[in-house]
Design a protein around this motif. Sequence first.
Motif, short mmCIF file in Angstrom:
data_model
loop_
_atom_site.label_atom_id
_atom_site.label_comp_id
_atom_site.label_asym_id
_atom_site.label_seq_id
_atom_site.Cartn_x
_atom_site.Cartn_y
_atom_site.Cartn_z
N PRO D 128 -8.71 -3.06 -14.46
CA PRO D 128 -7.54 -3.45 -15.57
C PRO D 128 -7.00 -4.74 -16.33
O PRO D 128 -6.74 -4.03 -16.83
N GLU D 129 -7.82 -5.52 -16.32
CA GLU D 129 -7.96 -6.29 -17.47
C GLU D 129 -8.75 -5.40 -18.89
O GLU D 129 -8.92 -6.23 -19.89
N LEU D 130 -9.06 -4.64 -18.41
CA LEU D 130 -10.01 -3.55 -19.44
C LEU D 130 -9.33 -3.62 -20.97
O LEU D 130 -8.32 -3.48 -20.91
N ALA D 131 -10.55 -4.35 -21.47
CA ALA D 131 -10.03 -4.36 -23.17
C ALA D 131 -11.08 -2.67 -23.91
O ALA D 131 -11.85 -2.77 -23.35
N VAL D 132 -10.91 -2.47 -24.81
CA VAL D 132 -11.80 -1.66 -25.77
C VAL D 132 -11.96 -2.44 -26.69
O VAL D 132 -11.41 -2.26 -27.22
#
Lengths: 287, 287, 287, 287, 287, 287
Positions: D128-132
């Motif tokens: 859920p803390e993903l960055a792209v």
Amino acid sequence: MLQKELYLKTSGFLRAKEDYEKSKAVIVGVPMDFTVSFRPGTRMGPRKIREVSYGLEDYSPYLDESLNNKNYFDAGDLDLPFGNVEKSLKIIEKSAENILEDNKIPVFLGGEHLISFPLIKKVAEKYPELAVLHFDAHADLRDEFFGEKFSHATVLRRACEHLKDKRLYQFGIRSGIKEEFEYIKQHGFLSFAEVKEGFMNKFDEFKNYPLYITLDIDVFDPSYAPGTGTPEPGGCTSKDFFDLIPYFKKLNIVGFDIVEVSPINDLSERTSLLAAKILREVLLCIC
Amino acid sequence: MLQKELYLKTSGFLRAKEDYEKSKAVIVGVPMDFTVSFRPGTRMGPRKIREVSYGLEDYSPYLDESLNNKNYFDAGDLDLPFGNVEKSLKIIEKSAENILEDNKIPVFLGGEHLISFPLIKKVAEKYPELAVLHFDAHADLRDEFFGEKFSHATVLRRACEHLKDKRLYQFGIRSGIKEEFEYIKQHGFLSFAEVKEGFMNKFDEFKNYPLYITLDIDVFDPSYAPGTGTPEPGGCTSKDFFDLIPYFKKLNIVGFDIVEVSPINDLSERTSLLAAKILREVLLCIC
Amino acid sequence: MLQKELYLKTSGFLRAKEDYEKSKAVIVGVPMDFTVSFRPGTRMGPRKIREVSYGLEDYSPYLDESLNNKNYFDAGDLDLPFGNVEKSLKIIEKSAENILEDNKIPVFLGGEHLISFPLIKKVAEKYPELAVLHFDAHADLRDEFFGEKFSHATVLRRACEHLKDKRLYQFGIRSGIKEEFEYIKQHGFLSFAEVKEGFMNKFDEFKNYPLYITLDIDVFDPSYAPGTGTPEPGGCTSKDFFDLIPYFKKLNIVGFDIVEVSPINDLSERTSLLAAKILREVLLCIC
Amino acid sequence: MLQKELYLKTSGFLRAKEDYEKSKAVIVGVPMDFTVSFRPGTRMGPRKIREVSYGLEDYSPYLDESLNNKNYFDAGDLDLPFGNVEKSLKIIEKSAENILEDNKIPVFLGGEHLISFPLIKKVAEKYPELAVLHFDAHADLRDEFFGEKFSHATVLRRACEHLKDKRLYQFGIRSGIKEEFEYIKQHGFLSFAEVKEGFMNKFDEFKNYPLYITLDIDVFDPSYAPGTGTPEPGGCTSKDFFDLIPYFKKLNIVGFDIVEVSPINDLSERTSLLAAKILREVLLCIC
Amino acid sequence: MLQKELYLKTSGFLRAKEDYEKSKAVIVGVPMDFTVSFRPGTRMGPRKIREVSYGLEDYSPYLDESLNNKNYFDAGDLDLPFGNVEKSLKIIEKSAENILEDNKIPVFLGGEHLISFPLIKKVAEKYPELAVLHFDAHADLRDEFFGEKFSHATVLRRACEHLKDKRLYQFGIRSGIKEEFEYIKQHGFLSFAEVKEGFMNKFDEFKNYPLYITLDIDVFDPSYAPGTGTPEPGGCTSKDFFDLIPYFKKLNIVGFDIVEVSPINDLSERTSLLAAKILREVLLCIC
Amino acid sequence: MLQKELYLKTSGFLRAKEDYEKSKAVIVGVPMDFTVSFRPGTRMGPRKIREVSYGLEDYSPYLDESLNNKNYFDAGDLDLPFGNVEKSLKIIEKSAENILEDNKIPVFLGGEHLISFPLIKKVAEKYPELAVLHFDAHADLRDEFFGEKFSHATVLRRACEHLKDKRLYQFGIRSGIKEEFEYIKQHGFLSFAEVKEGFMNKFDEFKNYPLYITLDIDVFDPSYAPGTGTPEPGGCTSKDFFDLIPYFKKLNIVGFDIVEVSPINDLSERTSLLAAKILREVLLCIC
């Protein structure tokens, strides 16, 4: 005598001899494509034909003879002023004149079809009974093209004006404007859509003349010769043509050209190879 | 867990089975082109033939059969020491030996034509009555080439030395040196310029032998197979060949190769597709 | 003395003089690519470099000099036995020997990188203090490749064995196996990923030696030199290299080669043009 | 018996292991290009990237590590229903789901950019803390394209809707419509025209997130990556990118894709090679 | 007034308006390449530039403006008599005259560089204080070429004769013959090898003149613009050029051309795309 | 009435008139290739066919008529939502509907073969006695393809469902799955492997119906039409087809399409030229 300053050095066709004196045929490259309307690129033709000739054997199973034993000379490419049609035609004429004066047979590699005009003119001066065999997809019989009298699309019309009785035989013609097909009818000369049938049909008639053969590579279907400026679907196969080779041997060929090979449009190089193989056979016929 | 059914296996000819034991034919790629004189590039042939096979159906309307139901195995490409002809030939021989010992039929994809030598040698050891059907533009019957005994240009000459009564049938031959055509005459074996006529002509004679078929893709005219090292204008059409397929079905084929497919010279990929389609038909004939 | 029978006739580089005696540099083409592992095709390199040289001026704005006034000779391509590595290397060695005996500087066009081995060996015999400047993407320092001692991937390792104090300077290296980078460290010679920095860094050190320069065209990023067998992304630009040209002028260059130009992979011909332009500059430096 | 050691497996990226269980990264090819507007052809991308990977070493001088010792698995290409966007996206999603459930890292090869949407969606569900990190020439932030919500031109807009705080970092963006650049400003996320500067600038910010990296090959200038559907002049060099590799090593990469490689537009294969080399480096970073 | 009979219908650049009256800039294609010496093919340039323009957005992030709101007109290609240089130059001149009389800005797409001569001549007649910015790899300052006064190699020499104080600024020049570099010194005008440095250096000087900009696409390194007739290694990058765009916005551009785009030599179409993108920016600067 | 907003502007076929009202035939380009399985790229077909039409004469020697005097209108390319099959088929249907309502004959250029479905459906609504002549290498009679009902591989199956008595005549069919050949037998309609024989055989039967002709360019052997998505070796020659042209003249053609021309796979442009020439002949037959 050959004027060396007219030519640029190139590698020679197959294993051409370096002895001009003994040679019966003289090969000249003409890197000219200024008047072409659709796709330029034929100026690279002569070099490519020579380059791929290294992939050919010098023996011909069609004629059971080897080019090894024959004398022919490759003079290289003419050094032309790019963009100047008039001067270029004069240089081509000069080159042909030299070769004919030395009683040798001119064998020219185009370049665009317009180069055939000064050649046919000069050969016709020497051989007044000359007939021309013209292999092509296009009639090239317009009177003018974009307002120009001298163009790849008018070249045979101009040449006709130098031929006794308009002795022109056309094979493979499948494109032109209405005017050209009417010109053909009016002047009673012969134009065939089919290469092989047409050739065999009139063989007995033209075999008695001294002959100039001009071969536009687009006479072949684009599947056989994709590397050309104005490919025209519906042409003959390479086999159709090679079947005629034994008959070429019986002719009195006094001049020859192959034109409109455009290497850039053919990554497979088969157009240039086809031209090179035809050239091998023709050299075997005349040497 | 990985659901295997979501994925396509990214290689293998058409949908080759993974079951070696049950397979009757074994496909092997041979990425070798070290002795080629004109244009290298056939080492990419085997991979490309497999790649384009995905554009083909597995059903053949010529034979009314589907490859779907047949067992054949694709072993992949041989891992060759580049530049070392001698060792490479040994590896090819070893591979053929394995396959023959297991009573399977070797189906090899070249690579250059020289790869056929160790194959024919091994197959001839197993089948002493072997005859070879050779489809090619070139006779490949020189005794040596640039001083080498083993080369793409000498391969059938070498192979002949392992064939009882020099049982070689050549179809499509339209190029060679004088020496090769003389060798053909002296040894009384058969060489035809025309593929279809030649094949039908001698069918009743060779159909009784166990047969090795070697097909150099340049047997086709360069318009049909531009992607090859030494294209030779004047060859047969693809239809000429497919007309023979029903007759292939009646033969006792014990070994097969397709060689000299060079993908780089054919942007359209039709040369590889032609090879792949022939391979489909041959697999249907032998499985 | 030049042994004419070793060479095939080609067109010359730019407008090469035909006077061997007066020439300081001798250009030789080496159409060999038998040991190449990824994409063959460099055998067409020498001819293409010469062909595109006609698109270049003979004046260099980098050096403010014109090749017009210089004497260099183009001997043509070596006539090699295809597929035979050993004999081919001997012929290359013989050719280099002739040129060195005549006190001329060998300038060779590849072909694959292996051709540099006999050249460096012969030049090192004549100049025992020789150092080698090696421009390349690959270290080429393997001890063997697919079991072979002589290969394009081992060539500098083999060459090192003939160099005093292993005087090798590498520029542009960005690919290799672990073993090669360890060899570099062990033997304390110099290998730089950056061409320009590396060259300027060590200029004062190597400028005092007689120098052999070997340039693998893949030292350039594939965007600048797509026409090569094993392109390796991440290389230098053409400008990076031309900035070094004035420094080349100050060096004592006693041998030179450009290798791995593969025309078939570059429709735009810019790889060959880049090689031709570098060759022009090097000829201006040594003549 | 078949000696397996004689053969090369004809597919799989570099020398991918066949052990799914032990592998940390799983490579999947996605041959989809149905929504592309300018030039289709990326469906051949995954196969070509694998094919050219054979020209690369497995050792990386950038990271001083070898892929030889790493475990990664190549699952092959997804079997997609051509022309059906909706079903294809579901299959991609399913494939990603499988891999993530097995606690492996998905590494996908496009195909067109739209394939990144189901991937990012699934990875964001797990992290859920993903960055792209998005490397591209085009913003791909339209709300719809030709009336479609799901397209290569809307893919990052759709992806953003699944990212906490719209954690998107864009590098190399130099093309888009006004609406997209306004969307960037409104939502306060980051978009840089310069790849290297932008990346280094924000490194300390994004390095703490789990990261999905999506790389559209057209982020490179067309001179470095001509084989792509919508090349956009003015991009970064390959060197600019490789300079970042040591920093990649420090990141927590949990998903990766390379998209828009279109082999047909690049005869030199350097676009695929660039993609393959980047893939090697990324695999070294995550395995 | 626009003479419709001079033009052939083509598709328009990007989404050019059909309203001639309101348009400030008028695009004209000039399919001429008769005087080219190395590789012809630029006659297909104008059509290709328009074709690939469909792959571009109409918004420019460099100028933060959209071409959508601007009025410019695409008149199509001039209908030229192939092979006739003199008449062709007159037609170009006529076309420029029409556009200038209507107080619009001519924006011409070549074709070969010679087309700039009649354009500069006509623009200089209208703006006697005109200066010319010339981006090119070649000086194009010969007095004659193969004996011709009017050629792609003499075009700026001829143009200079119509410019007050020989107000010519050259950027990117890295090829020519000695005579041209001496002419530059004698006449004191400015020629820079570096595009960006040169431009910024003299910006304050030329920004006050009405300006004609002529851009030969070969000013870029062949890696960025492989599709051109005489590529010259060592040129600038596309980024170098786009960095100048904001400065273009401040200039008083009264005429513009891009020449020497030859699509056949660039399968990737990036040369045409680069030309199209530059054209978009220039249209945004002048409309 | 023609809804202008459906179309993108292009250059016109040959010298198409701009008078919609007077025109009997209306040309429409359909740049769609979303459902293609092997090689996409046909979306560039319509533009290329128009582009190369400039290399053709407007006079046909086969019919002795000139297109010059005929009225036909080129509406340009349909503006399709990429990736959305359903909406695209609706737009095509709408376009056909408009043309048929105006009592004109639709002449569509593909794009992939699926585009024929909405066309045949609409034409069959207007002409309930309609029969379809189908020239193709593939039967295209699958019931579904990858689970899809609407695909290039099912198009004739779908079309059949709208034809009275399944009036379908197939020529050139040489590829398909077993199911398709069984469907042919069950439903008693006609499918011939040979184009010319088949056509002449059934001429008297179908000549009395209103006819829709759909021509997949892959009916020709790949040597004649390499630029297509799924080339299938063993097809007819261009001459075989042109021999039928005089018979076309006697038919009541009420709809026509040429599909599957993919320019990217044919550098020589002969596939597009073949399509353009066939289009010229068909326009002469129906106008």
